[in-house]
Enzyme design. Structure first.
Site, mmCIF file in Angstrom:
data_model
loop_
_atom_site.group_PDB
_atom_site.id
_atom_site.type_symbol
_atom_site.label_atom_id
_atom_site.label_comp_id
_atom_site.label_asym_id
_atom_site.label_seq_id
_atom_site.Cartn_x
_atom_site.Cartn_y
_atom_site.Cartn_z
ATOM 1 N N ARG A 38 37.047 61.487 -4.437
ATOM 2 C CA ARG A 38 36.838 62.025 -5.790
ATOM 3 C C ARG A 38 37.752 61.367 -6.817
ATOM 4 N NH1 ARG A 38 35.653 68.347 -4.306
ATOM 5 N NH2 ARG A 38 33.396 68.093 -4.344
ATOM 6 N N LYS A 200 21.654 77.791 6.707
ATOM 7 C CA LYS A 200 20.742 78.904 6.430
ATOM 8 C C LYS A 200 19.593 78.568 5.482
ATOM 9 C CE LYS A 200 24.238 82.510 6.872
ATOM 10 N NZ LYS A 200 25.057 83.388 6.014
ATOM 11 N N GLY A 354 28.124 68.667 0.588
ATOM 12 C CA GLY A 354 29.442 68.377 1.149
ATOM 13 C C GLY A 354 29.412 67.981 2.612
ATOM 14 N N GLY A 377 27.572 71.514 -4.844
ATOM 15 C CA GLY A 377 26.832 72.553 -5.556
ATOM 16 C C GLY A 377 26.096 72.029 -6.773
HETATM 17 P P1 ADP Z 1 25.714 70.725 3.027
HETATM 18 O O1 ADP Z 1 27.185 71.005 2.809
HETATM 19 O O2 ADP Z 1 25.466 69.286 3.338
HETATM 20 O O3 ADP Z 1 24.868 71.251 1.917
HETATM 21 P P2 ADP Z 1 25.386 73.093 4.639
HETATM 22 O O4 ADP Z 1 26.686 73.610 4.125
HETATM 23 O O5 ADP Z 1 24.155 73.759 4.207
HETATM 24 O O6 ADP Z 1 25.279 71.506 4.362
HETATM 25 O O7 ADP Z 1 25.364 73.182 6.229
HETATM 26 C C1 ADP Z 1 26.308 72.541 7.037
HETATM 27 C C2 ADP Z 1 26.644 73.363 8.239
HETATM 28 O O8 ADP Z 1 25.474 73.721 8.976
HETATM 29 C C3 ADP Z 1 27.491 72.575 9.190
HETATM 30 O O9 ADP Z 1 28.778 73.168 9.241
HETATM 31 C C4 ADP Z 1 26.771 72.671 10.530
HETATM 32 O O10 ADP Z 1 27.648 72.910 11.618
HETATM 33 C C5 ADP Z 1 25.856 73.853 10.315
HETATM 34 N N1 ADP Z 1 24.686 73.804 11.208
HETATM 35 C C6 ADP Z 1 23.815 72.808 11.368
HETATM 36 N N2 ADP Z 1 22.920 73.088 12.320
HETATM 37 C C7 ADP Z 1 23.231 74.305 12.802
HETATM 38 C C8 ADP Z 1 22.679 75.150 13.825
HETATM 39 N N3 ADP Z 1 21.625 74.773 14.537
HETATM 40 N N4 ADP Z 1 23.277 76.349 14.042
HETATM 41 C C9 ADP Z 1 24.347 76.707 13.323
HETATM 42 N N5 ADP Z 1 24.909 75.974 12.353
HETATM 43 C C10 ADP Z 1 24.364 74.781 12.096
HETATM 44 MG MG MG Z 2 28.325 72.837 3.050
#
Ligand code: ADP
Ligand code: MG
Length: 395
Positions: A38, A200, A354, A377
């Site tokens: 960053r 989720k 992230g 975000g």
């Molecule tokens: P980003 O930060 O890229 O937007 P998210 O915060 O939505 O991504 O999700 C990332 C998290 O999702 C990671 O910590 C990962 O461990 C978790 N994750 C991925 N697949 C699964 C799964 N099948 N069950 C539980 N957690 C999961």
């Molecule tokens: Mg995340």
């Protein structure tokens, strides 16, 4: 961005320029910045202003201090030291954020000097977007530049309020982030493949909805896939599944079908009997997930199908890992997808979020991507079609 002034529209020689940057970088217990992405991302803007002979006043937050004044653990001291190394020039760090004492530090600046104000969230009026606080910040400067794309989805004093009182400009990072993300969404080269994962469905519902309107193919992985599989009537064992969202997931599958969007779901998954790297594993078809196991990664057959779809894309947007990539036992699916995106040299490839960015870095593939968004975000809100207060304030 057409109606927003950028820093190329001006020569800032001799001007005091307040620059909102996103220096919310991780710092270890010894006070070392562990990831300076960053800070580096703000350098082009800082260098342009320094080159013009401006007196640069940088402001940023870091973490979530109480807002009751200075706290050592949230100080920008470590950031100032790293920035000093990167810029190769001295950085003044001001304890005072506003008022006569801050003014005194600003008045001592010469053309081309760089000052960093302490963590702007040490004053709780920052997050409240208090107009008097914004005014006091503005009083330090002659112009305002917002280069903090990572906080552009927040309407705070230093990201939005201050723009009411000063001629305002977008910095290079802000300009590039907004132009790249909106460019992809408005006029994607097709086929446009969107890849969504993470934990989720409920976190990403608006992103999924928005991308269903734009993409030709929507690839679903990560924890959220189990809510979709449940909507198909499959049993998902102890996988992350949001019962309240099953109906909504079903409706999205229907929307995809109606719009002719190919929605791809896993055909096999890596299951574990515990949420642990050393758990007992089984790779099974999605029709055979054991009742007492949870899916923690997409399986190899799925990875191959996804890689094939990604290989045909002309644009790719990826948010959310395919599995629990933080644990080596469950990183293969995310790695395979990252490699497929990296291998598609014909396509515009954009990574946002992230954890997705962390995954791409973990696999050392960042330099193979067209664009990596620095805003988690903020990039999601932009993809959802929401206006960003930090951008709107510049209009
Ligand atoms: P980003 O930060 O890229 O937007 P998210 O915060 O939505 O991504 O999700 C990332 C998290 O999702 C990671 O910590 C990962 O461990 C978790 N994750 C991925 N697949 C699964 C799964 N099948 N069950 C539980 N957690 C999961
Ligand atoms: Mg995340």
């Amino acid at each position: 961005m057409a109606d927003i002034k950028t820093i190329d529209d001006e020569n800032f020689a001799g001007k005091k320029v307040l620059v909102r940057v996103d220096f919310n970088a991780p710092v270890d217990a010894d006070g070392n910045v562990t990831d300076d992405t960053r800070i580096r991302a703000a350098l082009p803007t800082i260098n342009k202003l320094v080159g013009d002979g401006a007196r640069v006043i940088l402001t940023s937050h870091r973490g979530r201090p109480a807002g009751e004044g200075f706290e050592e653990s949230f100080s920008l001291g470590p950031i100032a030291r790293r920035l000093q190394e990167l810029l190769g020039r001295d950085i003044v760090l001001s304890r005072e954020l506003i008022g006569p004492a801050a003014q005194e530090v600003v008045d001592a600046l010469e053309d081309g000097d760089v000052l960093l104000l302490e963590n702007i969230r040490f004053d709780k009026r920052e997050k409240k977007n208090d107009p008097e606080f914004a005014r006091a910040l503005a009083d330090l400067a002659d112009a305002y530049v917002n280069d903090a794309f990572g906080t552009a989805h927040r309407a705070h004093a230093s990201t939005a309020g201050v723009a009411d009182f000063l001629p305002s400009y977008a910095g290079y990072l802000m300009e590039r982030e907004v132009a790249t993300l909106t460019g992809m969404l408005d006029e994607p080269r097709r086929p446009f493949v969107a890849i969504l994962g993470g934990s989720k469905v409920s976190d990403k519902i608006k992103v999924i909805d928005a991308l269903l309107e734009k993409a030709d193919t929507l690839i679903i992985g990560g924890g959220m896939c189990f809510t979709f599989l449940a909507a198909q009537g499959k049993s998902v064992g102890t996988s992350l599944m949001e019962a309240d969202w099953v109906e909504r997931a079903g409706a999205m599958m229907k929307k995809a079908a109606d719009r002719g969007v190919a929605l791809l779901l896993p055909v096999d998954v890596v299951c574990a009997d515990a949420f642990a790297n050393d758990a007992n594993l089984a790779t099974v078809s999605v029709d055979e997930i054991p009742d007492d196991m949870m899916g923690l990664d997409i399986g190899p057959e799925t990875a191959e199908l996804y890689a094939e779809a990604i290989g045909m894309a002309k644009s790719v947007f990826w948010n959310g890992p395919m599995g629990v990539f933080e644990m080596p036992s469950f990183e293969a699916g995310t790695r395979a997808v990252a490699e497929a995106v990296a291998a598609n040299e014909e396509a515009d490839t954009i990574i946002g979020g992230g954890d997705s960015v962390a995954a791409v870095n973990q696999f050392d593939l960042a330099d193979k991507m067209t664009f990596i968004s620095t805003g988690g975000g903020a990039s999601m809100e932009l993809v959802q079609g929401e206006a960003l207060p930090g951008v709107e304030a510049l209009r």
